[in-house]
Design a protein around this motif. Sequence first.
Motif, PDB file in Angstrom:
ATOM      1  N   GLY A 171       0.810  -1.215   0.000  1.00 58.33           N
ATOM      2  CA  GLY A 171       0.000   0.000   0.000  1.00 58.33           C
ATOM      3  C   GLY A 171       0.841   1.261   0.000  1.00 58.33           C
ATOM      4  O   GLY A 171       0.382   2.332   0.402  1.00 58.33           O
ATOM      5  N   ALA A 172       2.082   1.152  -0.468  1.00 58.90           N
ATOM      6  CA  ALA A 172       2.998   2.289  -0.444  1.00 58.90           C
ATOM      7  C   ALA A 172       3.561   2.609  -1.827  1.00 58.90           C
ATOM      8  O   ALA A 172       4.574   3.287  -1.945  1.00 58.90           O
ATOM      9  CB  ALA A 172       4.147   2.005   0.525  1.00 58.90           C
ATOM     10  N   GLY A 173       2.897   2.135  -2.871  1.00 57.22           N
ATOM     11  CA  GLY A 173       3.393   2.340  -4.227  1.00 57.22           C
ATOM     12  C   GLY A 173       3.511   3.810  -4.591  1.00 57.22           C
ATOM     13  O   GLY A 173       4.526   4.231  -5.174  1.00 57.22           O
ATOM     14  N   GLU A 174       2.510   4.598  -4.262  1.00 57.77           N
ATOM     15  CA  GLU A 174       2.539   6.020  -4.618  1.00 57.77           C
ATOM     16  C   GLU A 174       3.643   6.763  -3.876  1.00 57.77           C
ATOM     17  O   GLU A 174       4.309   7.619  -4.465  1.00 57.77           O
ATOM     18  CB  GLU A 174       1.189   6.662  -4.333  1.00 57.77           C
ATOM     19  CG  GLU A 174       0.116   6.255  -5.309  1.00 57.77           C
ATOM     20  CD  GLU A 174      -1.211   6.950  -5.061  1.00 57.77           C
ATOM     21  OE1 GLU A 174      -1.211   8.056  -4.491  1.00 57.77           O
ATOM     22  OE2 GLU A 174      -2.237   6.368  -5.446  1.00 57.77           O
ATOM     23  N   VAL A 175       3.841   6.454  -2.595  1.00 60.99           N
ATOM     24  CA  VAL A 175       4.879   7.185  -1.853  1.00 60.99           C
ATOM     25  C   VAL A 175       6.270   6.789  -2.328  1.00 60.99           C
ATOM     26  O   VAL A 175       7.168   7.617  -2.346  1.00 60.99           O
ATOM     27  CB  VAL A 175       4.743   7.018  -0.317  1.00 60.99           C
ATOM     28  CG1 VAL A 175       3.489   7.658   0.191  1.00 60.99           C
ATOM     29  CG2 VAL A 175       4.829   5.580   0.131  1.00 60.99           C
ATOM     30  N   LEU A 176       6.450   5.531  -2.747  1.00 62.67           N
ATOM     31  CA  LEU A 176       7.750   5.135  -3.278  1.00 62.67           C
ATOM     32  C   LEU A 176       8.000   5.828  -4.625  1.00 62.67           C
ATOM     33  O   LEU A 176       9.113   6.273  -4.885  1.00 62.67           O
ATOM     34  CB  LEU A 176       7.851   3.623  -3.446  1.00 62.67           C
ATOM     35  CG  LEU A 176       9.208   3.128  -3.950  1.00 62.67           C
ATOM     36  CD1 LEU A 176      10.314   3.440  -2.940  1.00 62.67           C
ATOM     37  CD2 LEU A 176       9.185   1.644  -4.256  1.00 62.67           C
ATOM     38  N   GLU A 177       6.977   5.933  -5.437  1.00 66.24           N
ATOM     39  CA  GLU A 177       7.122   6.597  -6.737  1.00 66.24           C
ATOM     40  C   GLU A 177       7.542   8.054  -6.577  1.00 66.24           C
ATOM     41  O   GLU A 177       8.222   8.598  -7.432  1.00 66.24           O
ATOM     42  CB  GLU A 177       5.828   6.505  -7.542  1.00 66.24           C
ATOM     43  CG  GLU A 177       5.709   5.231  -8.336  1.00 66.24           C
ATOM     44  CD  GLU A 177       6.802   5.078  -9.392  1.00 66.24           C
ATOM     45  OE1 GLU A 177       7.027   6.001 -10.195  1.00 66.24           O
ATOM     46  OE2 GLU A 177       7.427   4.009  -9.387  1.00 66.24           O
ATOM     47  N   THR A 178       7.145   8.701  -5.495  1.00 67.35           N
ATOM     48  CA  THR A 178       7.508  10.109  -5.304  1.00 67.35           C
ATOM     49  C   THR A 178       9.003  10.292  -5.095  1.00 67.35           C
ATOM     50  O   THR A 178       9.528  11.370  -5.376  1.00 67.35           O
ATOM     51  CB  THR A 178       6.751  10.741  -4.106  1.00 67.35           C
ATOM     52  OG1 THR A 178       7.109  10.065  -2.913  1.00 67.35           O
ATOM     53  CG2 THR A 178       5.256  10.704  -4.323  1.00 67.35           C
ATOM     54  N   VAL A 179       9.699   9.283  -4.604  1.00 64.59           N
ATOM     55  CA  VAL A 179      11.147   9.412  -4.370  1.00 64.59           C
ATOM     56  C   VAL A 179      11.961   8.760  -5.484  1.00 64.59           C
ATOM     57  O   VAL A 179      13.164   8.899  -5.520  1.00 64.59           O
ATOM     58  CB  VAL A 179      11.577   8.842  -3.009  1.00 64.59           C
ATOM     59  CG1 VAL A 179      10.907   9.595  -1.889  1.00 64.59           C
ATOM     60  CG2 VAL A 179      11.339   7.354  -2.902  1.00 64.59           C
ATOM     61  N   ARG A 180      11.305   8.054  -6.352  1.00 69.46           N
ATOM     62  CA  ARG A 180      12.014   7.362  -7.421  1.00 69.46           C
ATOM     63  C   ARG A 180      12.318   8.309  -8.500  1.00 69.46           C
ATOM     64  O   ARG A 180      12.586   8.967  -9.169  1.00 69.46           O
ATOM     65  CB  ARG A 180      11.198   6.208  -7.949  1.00 69.46           C
ATOM     66  CG  ARG A 180      12.041   5.250  -8.755  1.00 69.46           C
ATOM     67  CD  ARG A 180      11.386   3.955  -8.885  1.00 69.46           C
ATOM     68  NE  ARG A 180      12.426   2.982  -8.642  1.00 69.46           N
ATOM     69  CZ  ARG A 180      12.316   1.721  -8.886  1.00 69.46           C
ATOM     70  NH1 ARG A 180      11.208   1.241  -9.305  1.00 69.46           N
ATOM     71  NH2 ARG A 180      13.309   0.898  -8.668  1.00 69.46           N
TER      72      ARG A 180
END
Length: 180
Positions: A171-180
Amino acid sequence: MYFAALLARTHDGWQASDTELDDVETLSDLTDLARDASVDEDTVLLFIEQEDAWFGIVRVEGEEDPRIFVSDAAAAARSSYGEMLTNELLGGDDDDPADDLDALDLDGTEDGETQADDDEDTADGGALDSGDTVSAGPVGDREILMDLGLSEKELLALDTDALLEIAEALGAGEVLETVR
């Protein structure tokens, strides 16, 4: 090239931050980095990925020993940060880990060696300079994410872009994408 990120679980969900590994020389340094990102000593996941060759997860909770999973031990053992993780998991020689890191370029090759030379040297399954042989395939805690919603079977089935798939399962895909 490496990608590294921290996912810290909070009361409001997951927080992600990218992280630099330039000052990391030991597993203790990685663990300290994760603990520094922790909120109330809750779960922190450190993701490390080297292009599409391998990925690793270090899970830290409070003062407990870190739990580690590496997707491909042979590929990881040929890179500086992967070698650090596989040595911990496989009990490799750790006389002076800084020496090993200094001898490796960030692409995982030794100074003056090309990636093709390195591939030839390890074509027999991952022979390291120290004479140790590391088998290809996953190594470590295969249940590292089970209580967070990703089964061992799902973890072992991951291939490319694995870290995003893991983050999405948590459930953390969007937050990981923000730092990628």
